[in-house]
Design an enzyme around this catalytic site. Structure first.
Site, PDB file in Angstrom:
ATOM      1  N   GLY A 721       0.792  -1.223   0.000  1.00  0.00           N
ATOM      2  CA  GLY A 721       0.000   0.000   0.000  1.00  0.00           C
ATOM      3  C   GLY A 721       0.823   1.269   0.000  1.00  0.00           C
ATOM      4  CD  GLU A 757       1.814  -8.735   1.628  1.00  0.00           C
ATOM      5  OE1 GLU A 757       2.294  -9.871   1.494  1.00  0.00           O
ATOM      6  OE2 GLU A 757       0.614  -8.514   1.867  1.00  0.00           O
ATOM      7  N   PRO A 758       5.134  -4.513  -0.704  1.00  0.00           N
ATOM      8  CG  PRO A 758       6.948  -3.084  -1.069  1.00  0.00           C
ATOM      9  CD  PRO A 758       6.526  -4.300  -0.292  1.00  0.00           C
ATOM     10  N   GLY A 759       3.652  -3.315  -3.778  1.00  0.00           N
ATOM     11  CA  GLY A 759       3.549  -3.542  -5.209  1.00  0.00           C
ATOM     12  C   GLY A 759       3.782  -2.225  -5.934  1.00  0.00           C
ATOM     13  NE  ARG A 760      -0.598   2.440  -5.875  1.00  0.00           N
ATOM     14  CZ  ARG A 760      -1.347   2.347  -6.950  1.00  0.00           C
ATOM     15  NH1 ARG A 760      -0.958   2.939  -8.059  1.00  0.00           N
ATOM     16  NH2 ARG A 760      -2.479   1.700  -6.920  1.00  0.00           N
ATOM     17  CE1 TYR A 800      -9.491   0.397  -8.193  1.00  0.00           C
ATOM     18  CE2 TYR A 800      -7.440   0.885  -9.339  1.00  0.00           C
ATOM     19  CZ  TYR A 800      -8.279  -0.024  -8.724  1.00  0.00           C
ATOM     20  OH  TYR A 800      -7.889  -1.320  -8.629  1.00  0.00           O
ATOM     21  CB  CYS A 827     -17.816   1.184 -27.845  1.00  0.00           C
ATOM     22  SG  CYS A 827     -17.157   1.384 -29.497  1.00  0.00           S
ATOM     23  CD  GLU A 828     -18.226   0.572 -21.463  1.00  0.00           C
ATOM     24  OE1 GLU A 828     -18.697   1.337 -20.584  1.00  0.00           O
ATOM     25  OE2 GLU A 828     -18.702  -0.525 -21.747  1.00  0.00           O
ATOM     26  CE1 TYR A 856      -2.259  -3.851  -8.186  1.00  0.00           C
ATOM     27  CE2 TYR A 856      -1.138  -1.804  -7.612  1.00  0.00           C
ATOM     28  CZ  TYR A 856      -1.488  -3.099  -7.305  1.00  0.00           C
ATOM     29  OH  TYR A 856      -1.080  -3.667  -6.131  1.00  0.00           O
TER      30      TYR A 856
HETATM   31  C1  LIG Z   1      -2.273  -5.767  -3.662  1.00  0.00           C
HETATM   32  C2  LIG Z   1      -1.665  -6.204  -2.430  1.00  0.00           C
HETATM   33  C3  LIG Z   1      -0.469  -5.645  -2.001  1.00  0.00           C
HETATM   34  C4  LIG Z   1       0.237  -4.547  -2.734  1.00  0.00           C
HETATM   35  O1  LIG Z   1      -0.454  -3.353  -2.710  1.00  0.00           O
HETATM   36  P1  LIG Z   1       0.237  -2.028  -3.297  1.00  0.00           P
HETATM   37  O2  LIG Z   1      -0.730  -0.963  -3.082  1.00  0.00           O
HETATM   38  O3  LIG Z   1       0.476  -2.284  -4.745  1.00  0.00           O
HETATM   39  O4  LIG Z   1       1.508  -1.845  -2.562  1.00  0.00           O
HETATM   40  C5  LIG Z   1       0.102  -6.149  -0.855  1.00  0.00           C
HETATM   41  N1  LIG Z   1      -0.508  -7.128  -0.146  1.00  0.00           N
HETATM   42  C6  LIG Z   1      -1.669  -7.670  -0.532  1.00  0.00           C
HETATM   43  C7  LIG Z   1      -2.277  -8.737   0.279  1.00  0.00           C
HETATM   44  C8  LIG Z   1      -2.293  -7.230  -1.676  1.00  0.00           C
HETATM   45  O5  LIG Z   1      -3.454  -7.747  -2.025  1.00  0.00           O
END
Ligand SMILES: *Cc1c(COP(=O)(O)O)cnc(C)c1O
Length: 876
Positions: A721, A757-760, A800, A827-828, A856
């Site tokens: 997050g 566990e970051p993604g973004r 979003y 087409c939206e 994403y």
């Molecule tokens: C999606 C997700 C993340 C990553 O979220 P980001 O906003 O991309 O950092 C981490 N943990 C879990 C369980 C998720 O579902």
């Protein structure tokens, strides 16, 4: 107009003489801006550069900071102490002259003598008030005399001008002597004779703010905000090309920065909006100084003396082509409401007049009015009224004879300001919902359609304003992304972390990106060094024991390999993600499986592969207990709240399907025991796009205290997050602060390993979406710009309401002067990449770059409409 930062010493350039009709520029400097040598160098540099633009210049100055107050105090002293007080002021001015390298300044000594005399003599035949005005005028007479000598000595020939010879105060019959002398007003008219006379005398002038003469030739003061007002009088008299107010802040902001550090600099306002903002709370500009300029159509610019390179606020005539926007939210405290209730009386002829006569009799001027069949409620503003409780009680007593009266205080008036307010109501639903939680005593909408005011209890405003400001931005009602209206946030300009943000990688990579787009579009491009840099930034502190990459953000194989090389593990939410990881990274890289409402088979597969699995419901243990026998598992809990940039990404709290509610924890533990599963970790992930550095430390502490109750726990996973700001001017997440918070908690609970566990955060900024312009179309008020990428490639704006910066990469540094709705080919109606975006006038084939698209983006793409989503390319 940007001014370069100022060198420490300057010397004015020589220039050819100006023609008689050269334009005028009025520049005004306040007390702190004239109090040091360094500041006078700035004045010199700015006046010289205006002159070099080909304009005649009038410099309006205040007294040195603190001097007006000292003079006011002097007037109240007993006669024998006044001379000593004047002596101290003499010392102060001589010391500054010495600092400025001027020695004895005869022109200033003249005013010092006259001040000494006035102090010694005391009030004369003219009376006490006339004497006070005369004494207090010395502050500006002294600073301007000093300035004339300094500027001339530095090579900018400057004439000293007595403001009292330029305009006279208006004789308003209803004013008493005090107001006439100490709070005078001027109605300046364009005075071509004065302009011609001055043009014959010179090119650069310095004069006094705050003072004028009256019809009898006496010195009078202009009262509060006086120096700004003087500058605008000169602007109107001379029909100046512009008036510049140089002060200690870059201009007006979308809210009071002390209450709302995220408030944006307002770069463009029309006179009425600026007037409204000044009247409803902003202190930068006195509301009085706008009307002379409005009538003369002279633009006013507010600039920061210390940071002349900042754009500042420009106030001028209304500009029609802009999308309507809330410009500011302000609050005024100390408001008293008087609610008057009466049955059927309001219709009676003369009744309201009688009621208001009571207000008049008590000297009270009414601000807001709301009326209903049997009730009229009015507000009294403390800045307009002497509001002591006696006055209000006396008023209430009088009114009680004609109606039922209720006095409600202390209240605060919260005002939204923006042209075309009624047309923006549909964007205010979140804001109105917020007011739904509060007691709202009165709502009024101004008849000029410029403001909407809510009167609420005073004690709620400090919390309310930052929240409302954020909601207005999020709802697109305060269009902070429109760079022609809004500048950076106060925080970004003056806050702790105001260090300039580095330019995004794609600026330097532009030639390559244009080539890639020419080959094929639409196209995602990922910049691998940026991914690695972000991974290293998180690992650098060493606080996090194990860092996992949330694969769902972007499962591109090259990114997975690079992140494995950086030492990260992988957090997967599906068998597909697990397979992508298995196919691309060494088996030694740690992995986690964190599914949600997944079918039994998914768990069976992951567990068979020995992958640590996180549960977030009772169901798997209740019904598939055999799977978990002898396995280590983790538990995802719901801490009762969710966070994030949009409702749809909040993954905690009621209304979210994630996590085990804490009231089921005991049941979960019992089931785990029964199955022979070993609970080793606790997990919480509350949402995406969080920019509050304290968040993960809080989650960590909550998990740690839960873990102590459970006993078998070895690691705590605080989720991902970590936010990436959408707007280039917003402050990024302070990763050092995140780590500091985490380290603090870790000291208290050293027994638990910390996982994240970051993604973004790892990939968003590394990716851009390149698209080519397809078509241009005007329809009604909208100007559409078509792109060959749509919501099938990037769905975040549609899903979003996410804001992504969009630039025209083919014309990167051309002026962004055209307002577009940037749409895709799907087409939206929701196929919008960006609404109301300022771009250079764009043509078919131009390359658009949509920034922060690495997370994403491709991961959520689809073949909707059977259009293939953008392809992906990785560059080093
Ligand atoms: C999606 C997700 C993340 C990553 O979220 P980001 O906003 O991309 O950092 C981490 N943990 C879990 C369980 C998720 O579902």
């Amino acid at each position: 107009m940007p001014d370069a930062p100022l060198p420490a010493t300057v010397s004015a350039p020589a220039a050819a003489p100006l023609p008689p009709a050269a334009p005028w520029i009025v520049v005004k400097f306040g007390g702190t801006s004239v109090a040091t040598r360094e500041r006078w160098d700035t004045i010199l540099r700015l006046a010289a550069s205006r002159r070099a633009e080909g304009a005649r210049v009038v410099v309006v100055v205040s007294a040195l900071s603190g001097v007006t107050d000292a003079l006011k105090a002097l007037c109240a002293l007993p006669p024998d102490e006044r001379v000593a007080a004047a002596g101290r002021l003499t010392e102060r001015h001589r010391a500054l002259a010495a600092e400025m390298g001027l020695g004895r300044v005869e022109a200033m000594e003249r005013w010092l003598d006259s001040l000494q005399r006035a102090a010694a003599d005391g009030p004369g035949a003219g009376g006490e008030l006339a004497w006070q005005a005369e004494v207090q005028a010395h502050g500006e007479l002294l600073s301007s005399a000093l300035g004339a000598v300094f500027l001339t000595a530095k090579g900018l020939s400057t004439q000293w001008l007595d403001a009292r010879t330029c305009y006279a105060a208006t004789d308003l019959p209803f004013l008493n002597e005090r107001a006439r002398l100490l709070s005078a007003q001027v109605e300046p008219r364009h005075d071509p004779a004065l302009a011609a006379d001055l043009a014959a005398r010179g090119e650069v002038f310095i004069t006094q703010g705050f003072i004028a003469r009256d019809g009898q030739g006496r010195t009078v003061l202009l009262g509060r905000g006086g120096s700004d007002t003087s500058a605008s009088y000169f602007g109107a008299l001379l029909r100046a090309a512009r008036v510049e107010i140089w002060t200690d802040v870059a201009g007006m902001f979308s809210a009071n920065p002390r209450q709302v550090p995220a408030a944006r600099l307002l770069t463009r306002l029309d006179y009425e909006e600026a007037q409204e903002i000044a009247t409803t709370g902003a202190k930068v500009l006195h509301p009085r100084c706008l009307s002379p300029l409005r009538e003369a159509r002279v633009p006013l610019l507010i600039k920061d003396t210390q940071r002349p390179e900042l754009a500042g606020t420009e106030i001028g005539p209304e500009v029609r082509e802009q999308a309507p926007s809330i410009k500011a939210i302000s609050s005024r405290r100390g408001i008293t409401l008087v609610s008057m209730e009466s049955v059927g009386m309001w219709q009676q002829v003369g009744f309201l007049a009688d009621v208001f006569a009571h207000f008049k009799r008590h000297g009270l001027s009414v601000d807001l009015i709301g009326s209903a069949e049997t009730n009229v409620t009015v507000s009294l503003d403390p800045t307009e009224n002497l509001l002591d409780s006696d006055v209000v009680a006396a008023l209430a007593a009088d009114l009680a004879r004609v109606c039922r009266v209720k006095v409600i205080a202390p209240c605060a008036a919260v005002t939204l300001v923006g042209r075309g307010m009624r047309g923006m109501l549909h964007k205010l639903s979140a804001v109105l919902a917020e007011f739904g939680q509060l007691r709202v005593h009165l709502i009024t909408q101004s008849s000029n359609n410029l403001n909407l005011t809510f009167v609420v209890d005073e004690d709620v405003v400090d919390d309310l304003l930052p929240r409302l400001h954020e909601m207005l931005v999020r709802a697109g009602a305060l269009r902070a992304d429109d760079a022609t209206l809004f500048g950076p946030s106060w925080q970004a300009l003056y806050g702790r972390a105001a260090a300039a943000a580095p330019a995004p990688w794609w600026r330097a990579a532009r030639p390559r990106l244009l080539k890639l787009a020419a080959e094929r579009s639409p196209r995602y491009v990922y910049h691998l060094p940026t991914v690695r840099a972000h991974a290293r930034a998180l690992r650098a502190s060493g606080v996090i024991d194990r860092l996992y990459y949330a694969v769902k953000a972007n499962p591109h194989p090259v990114l997975l390999r690079a992140l494995a090389e950086e030492g990260l593990g992988f957090e997967c939410v599906s068998p597909g993600e697990l397979a992508a990881v298995a196919a691309n990274v060494p088996a030694s890289a740690p992995r986690l499986f964190t599914p949600n409402f997944a079918p039994r088979g998914d768990y069976a597969e992951a567990l068979a592969d020995g992958i640590l699995t996180t549960l977030d419901a009772l169901h798997p243990l209740q019904h598939w207990g055999r799977l978990f026998k002898g396995r280590e598992i983790a538990l995802r809990v719901d801490l009762g709240r969710g966070l994030g940039h949009h409702d749809k990404v909040r993954t905690g709290g009621e209304g979210s399907k994630f996590g085990l509610p804490l009231d089921q924890l005991d049941a979960f533990l019992a089931l785990a025991d029964d199955c022979g599963a070993r609970l080793r970790g606790l997990h919480a992930h509350l949402g995406s796009g969080i920019l509050d550095a304290a968040h993960w430390g809080e989650v960590y502490a909550q998990l740690a205290s839960l873990a102590e109750r459970i006993g078998s726990i070895e690691f705590l996973n605080v989720g991902g997050g970590l936010g990436v700001p959408a707007h280039p001017d917003d402050l990024p997440l302070d990763v050092h602060a995140v780590m500091r918070h985490l380290a603090e908690v870790k000291r208290a609970y050293p027994q638990y390993a910390l996982w994240m566990e970051p993604g973004r955060y790892l990939v968003a900024e590394a990716g851009v979406l390149l698209a080519r312009v397809t078509q241009d179309k005007r329809k009604g008020a909208a100007h559409y710009l078509g792109a060959d990428a749509g919501m099938n490639s990037l769905i975040r704006p549609a899903l979003y309401a996410a804001w992504h910066e969009i630039v025209n990469l083919s014309r990167l540094d051309a002026e962004a002067d055209t307002l577009y709705q940037v749409v895709g080919p799907i087409c939206e109606t929701g196929d919008v990449l960006g609404s109301d975006r300022r771009l250079p006038a764009s043509a078919e084939g131009d390359v658009l770059l949509i920034a922060n698209a690495g997370a994403y983006g491709a991961a959520m793409a689809s073949r909707y409409n059977l259009r293939e989503p953008a392809e992906e390319t990785v560059i080093e």
